[in-house]
Design an enzyme around this catalytic site. Structure first.
Site, mmCIF file in Angstrom:
data_model
loop_
_atom_site.group_PDB
_atom_site.id
_atom_site.type_symbol
_atom_site.label_atom_id
_atom_site.label_comp_id
_atom_site.label_asym_id
_atom_site.label_seq_id
_atom_site.Cartn_x
_atom_site.Cartn_y
_atom_site.Cartn_z
ATOM 1 N N LYS A 77 30.701 -69.455 -16.310
ATOM 2 C CA LYS A 77 29.730 -69.927 -15.297
ATOM 3 C C LYS A 77 29.321 -68.817 -14.350
ATOM 4 O O LYS A 77 28.174 -68.758 -13.893
ATOM 5 C CB LYS A 77 30.283 -71.118 -14.511
ATOM 6 C CG LYS A 77 31.433 -70.804 -13.556
ATOM 7 C CD LYS A 77 32.724 -71.346 -14.008
ATOM 8 C CE LYS A 77 33.863 -70.541 -13.445
ATOM 9 N NZ LYS A 77 35.163 -71.056 -13.758
ATOM 10 N N GLY B 238 51.161 -73.392 -10.155
ATOM 11 C CA GLY B 238 50.194 -72.832 -11.108
ATOM 12 C C GLY B 238 48.867 -73.570 -11.139
ATOM 13 O O GLY B 238 48.030 -73.318 -11.999
ATOM 14 N N GLU C 173 44.909 -70.388 -8.430
ATOM 15 C CA GLU C 173 45.042 -68.974 -8.803
ATOM 16 C C GLU C 173 45.761 -68.199 -7.690
ATOM 17 O O GLU C 173 45.723 -68.605 -6.527
ATOM 18 C CB GLU C 173 43.643 -68.343 -8.943
ATOM 19 C CG GLU C 173 42.708 -69.088 -9.845
ATOM 20 C CD GLU C 173 42.820 -68.644 -11.290
ATOM 21 O OE1 GLU C 173 43.492 -67.638 -11.547
ATOM 22 O OE2 GLU C 173 42.270 -69.339 -12.146
ATOM 23 N N ASP D 33 32.953 -71.072 -6.853
ATOM 24 C CA ASP D 33 33.016 -71.584 -8.231
ATOM 25 C C ASP D 33 32.111 -72.822 -8.367
ATOM 26 O O ASP D 33 31.337 -72.939 -9.312
ATOM 27 C CB ASP D 33 34.482 -71.934 -8.553
ATOM 28 C CG ASP D 33 34.648 -72.609 -9.896
ATOM 29 O OD1 ASP D 33 34.615 -71.907 -10.919
ATOM 30 O OD2 ASP D 33 34.792 -73.854 -9.934
ATOM 31 N N LYS E 88 28.481 -73.464 -10.539
ATOM 32 C CA LYS E 88 28.319 -74.605 -11.450
ATOM 33 C C LYS E 88 27.129 -75.481 -11.057
ATOM 34 O O LYS E 88 26.364 -75.920 -11.914
ATOM 35 C CB LYS E 88 29.607 -75.426 -11.477
ATOM 36 C CG LYS E 88 30.773 -74.678 -12.141
ATOM 37 C CD LYS E 88 32.088 -75.412 -11.917
ATOM 38 C CE LYS E 88 33.255 -74.714 -12.616
ATOM 39 N NZ LYS E 88 34.561 -75.275 -12.205
HETATM 40 N N1 HSE Z 1 38.865 -72.813 -11.237
HETATM 41 C C1 HSE Z 1 38.134 -73.931 -11.748
HETATM 42 C C2 HSE Z 1 38.574 -75.204 -11.040
HETATM 43 C C3 HSE Z 1 38.325 -74.170 -13.231
HETATM 44 O O1 HSE Z 1 39.534 -75.191 -10.254
HETATM 45 O O2 HSE Z 1 37.941 -76.222 -11.268
HETATM 46 C C4 HSE Z 1 37.444 -73.351 -14.082
HETATM 47 O O3 HSE Z 1 36.097 -73.633 -13.891
#
Ligand code: HSE
Length: 442
Positions: free
Chosen positions: A102, A184, A187, A198, A202
């Site tokens: 993405k 986990g 990140e 992020d 998207k």
């Molecule tokens: N890091 C993204 C999330 C997953 O936490 O949704 C990958 O797109």
């Protein structure tokens, strides 16, 4: 004849993809016609959980995208470079591309899709948004007869997990984040998730499909969840809301058909009424609510990340391309012999969408003020809001500690610019020690 796949990356998503490709039983029969031809990895020495002959592996990823035998390049290395260059090189060598990236598509979509349409190849990206949730293909195909008004999504699992735990446990952001990292779920460097980047990548991709034009990522308004406090979640709960990181893309209402069409496109924590369909989307789950005419509301829900769900979307894209190649190899080409691209699957955007400034957004707001507990404070707040045409739905003084009071207001639908002007004025009031938080309300 098998369709030969050049896989770039054998991390979480690459491994999930190989697992599906090696186990076609009870899945679509076309899977048996796919061949994992070459696999690009960073290290040849790393132990792998998939049963592939080591002769397929190479660290020379460029040799895969230029290999004349490869039909479909699958890019699951992520990040901006070398992913962008490899995708462009694959396209230049006539390969169809499947990607889960993405970040690269949101930033370099114009360059990538222009190159793809020039070369007559597909670039499919179902896995880039919502992991295993089918949403790209429905926007391109199943919903293409609709005029889409709004796309509203919970499209970041990490932030949804953190907000859900804050909600359930009354815990603070920093504590839940530390625990999520330990488990986990988040990140080690969670910036892209926590600060909304992020989700912005998207929603830019979803908006370009929903509204038929390109989106400049820099025009997507983006706020993350770091400023959401346990206190805000508790107040929201009392007022009948949950707080979610929403990504929203919407056509702005036009006063007349002659007015140029604009979009709102934004990512921010939002108070969502508990009865709203997105309010019950919890933990790492994602959901996207699409509203169009005449279909009405359609909601997609599922796992937005992880090996299996993301690989499910990657392999669906590979199969889509393989199906088209099969038809094409059966003779469906232009008279000059060049492949004919399916117009519903290929990208056909040329122009950029006009994005409305945030000041013009009409929305409800929640605001929390810390003030002196002196007579007339609520009146002063009300007067200032009134002077800027901000109408209040509710005002609650919920907590008094010593000489400090906490006042929470929820507005009616207001113009964001007016609300901000009132806030500036309130901020300067002697009786107001801080504007502790402001959040939009769905
Ligand atoms: N890091 C993204 C999330 C997953 O936490 O949704 C990958 O797109």
């Amino acid at each position: 004849m098998a369709f030969k796949i050049g896989l770039l990356g054998l991390g979480t998503v690459g491994t999930g993809t190989v697992e599906i490709l090696l186990d076609p039983a009870q899945r679509h029969p076309l899977l048996r016609e796919l061949e994992i031809y070459r696999v690009g990895v960073r290290s040849l020495d790393k132990p792998r959980s998939v049963a592939l002959p080591t002769s397929l592996f190479t660290t020379d990823l460029e040799s895969i995208v230029t290999d004349p035998n490869v039909d479909i390049v699958v890019e699951v290395i992520g990040g901006l470079e070398p992913a962008r260059s490899l995708i462009l090189k694959a396209i230049a060598h006539g390969k169809h591309v499947v990607t889960a990236n993405k970040a690269a598509i949101a930033r370099f979509g114009e360059e990538i899709f222009d190159a793809a349409s020039e070369a007559g190849v597909y670039v499919l990206l179902e896995a880039a948004v919502g992991g295993g949730i089918p949403v790209i293909e429905p926007l391109k195909q199943s919903l293409c007869s609709n005029r889409i008004h709004t796309v509203t999504g919970i499209i970041n699992g990490t932030t949804n997990y953190i907000l859900t735990r804050m909600q359930l446990e009354g815990a603070d952001f920093a504590d839940v984040l530390a625990d999520a990292q330990r488990l986990g779920y988040a990140e080690a460097d969670p910036t892209a998730d926590l600060d909304g980047f992020d989700a912005a990548d998207k929603i830019a991709i979803l908006a370009s499909l929903a509204f038929g034009g390109r989106i400049k990522l820099s025009e997507v308004h983006c706020e993350g969840i770091r400023q959401v406090s346990a206190a805000d979640i508790a107040y929201a709960e009392k007022l009948g809301f949950v707080i979610k990181l929403l990504a929203v893309a919407r056509r702005t209402p036009q006063a007349s058909p002659e007015e140029p069409e604009q979009l709102q496109i934004r990512v921010h924590p939002t108070l969502v009424p508990k009865a709203h369909p997105l309010a019950s989307v919890n933990d790492v789950y994602n959901a996207i609510l699409i509203e169009g005419e005449p279909v009405g509301q359609v909601m997609f829900f599922g796992r937005g990340a992880g090996s299996g769900p993301t690989a499910s979307a990657v392999v669906a894209d590979i199969l889509n391309i393989a199906a088209l190649l099969k038809v094409e190899r059966g003779g469906v080409t232009r008279s000059d012999g060049t492949p004919l691209l399916d117009p519903l699957l290929a990208c056909s955007h040329q122009h950029y969408c006009a994005i409305a400034p945030m000041d013009e957004l009409i929305t409800r707001f929640y605001a929390r003020f810390i003030t002196n507990d002196t007579p007339g404070v609520i009146g002063k707040l009300g007067t200032s809001f009134g002077n800027h045409n901000v109408s209040l739905e509710s005002v609650v003084q919920t907590d008094v500690r010593g000489d400090r009071a906490e006042i929470v207001v929820v507005t009616h639908d207001v113009r964001e610019g007016n609300f901000r002007k009132a806030l500036d004025e309130i901020h300067a009031m002697e009786a107001v020690s801080s504007v502790a938080s402001t959040l939009r309300v769905l």
